[in-house]
Design a protein around this motif. Structure first.
Motif, PDB file in Angstrom:
ATOM      1  N   SER A  42      42.630  42.205  33.511  1.00 62.66           N
ATOM      2  CA  SER A  42      43.916  42.721  33.957  1.00 62.66           C
ATOM      3  C   SER A  42      45.127  42.447  33.073  1.00 62.66           C
ATOM      4  O   SER A  42      46.242  42.522  33.550  1.00 62.66           O
ATOM      5  N   SER A 100      46.093  46.188  37.436  1.00 59.90           N
ATOM      6  CA  SER A 100      45.202  45.920  38.570  1.00 59.90           C
ATOM      7  C   SER A 100      44.447  47.193  38.912  1.00 59.90           C
ATOM      8  O   SER A 100      44.934  48.298  38.671  1.00 59.90           O
ATOM      9  N   ALA A 120      49.546  44.336  40.910  1.00 54.36           N
ATOM     10  CA  ALA A 120      49.898  43.980  39.527  1.00 54.36           C
ATOM     11  C   ALA A 120      51.226  43.222  39.491  1.00 54.36           C
ATOM     12  O   ALA A 120      51.360  42.200  38.810  1.00 54.36           O
TER      13      ALA A 120
END
Length: 180
Positions: A42, A100, A120
């Motif tokens: 990520s 994400s 995120a």
């Protein structure tokens, strides 16, 4: 050392009697079917420039190993709503951002996209020491993030689709594709 310099966002949906072929068709709609995709976790590197899909796709070569953060979802259940989403949060300082992935059944495109974006932003906020109440809705937290001056940009890309009414496999993909 391989650190991506650019990233673009793309999405697609595919339908076919075979699940794998529906995935291939979704990748084709996204413009990334010709690549060997390697899913990574990520992190969006510092100074990674966001470019458009029309700019990014021509930079890809057939057979190229390409790193991406990808979400996918599939169903063969008629009319079942599916989503795949990738969210992004970028700090205002020269630091790394977060990406994400989220996939869901029964969610709208907007709800799934907001969730991925929130995820995120929440991961980034926790690394930046931004205080927030996880019980508040995303719109309230987004305002806190922006007011802190530490998170400058959030976004998402989401693909939603309903399962094929005749029971064909339906696959959705959303991806952040890195260019080295």
């Amino acid at each position: 050392m391989m650190i991506p310099k650019m990233v673009f966002f793309t999405k697609g949906v595919g339908k076919h009697k075979d699940k794998l072929q529906s995935f291939e068709l979704a990748l084709r709609k996204a413009g990334i079917e010709k690549c060997n995709l390697v899913r990574v976790s990520s992190i969006c590197p510092p100074n990674c420039k966001i470019i458009s899909k029309p700019q990014g796709v021509p930079m890809l070569k057939a057979g190229q190993v390409v790193f991406c953060v990808m979400s996918e979802n599939s169903t063969c259940e008629p009319n079942r709503m599916i989503t795949a989403s990738v969210g992004m949060a970028i700090p205002s300082t020269v630091g790394y951002g977060y990406l994400s992935e989220h996939h869901a059944f029964g969610e709208t495109e907007e709800k799934s996209g907001d969730y991925a974006e929130d995820l995120a932003a929440t991961m980034l906020a926790s690394t930046l020491g931004i205080e927030f109440d996880p019980e508040k809705n995303y719109d309230e937290r987004k305002e806190i993030y922006r007011m802190s001056g530490k998170i400058v940009k959030t976004r998402n890309i989401t693909q939603a689709a309903r399962g094929d009414k005749h029971g064909l496999w339906t696959t959705v993909v959303a991806a952040a594709v890195f260019i080295l």
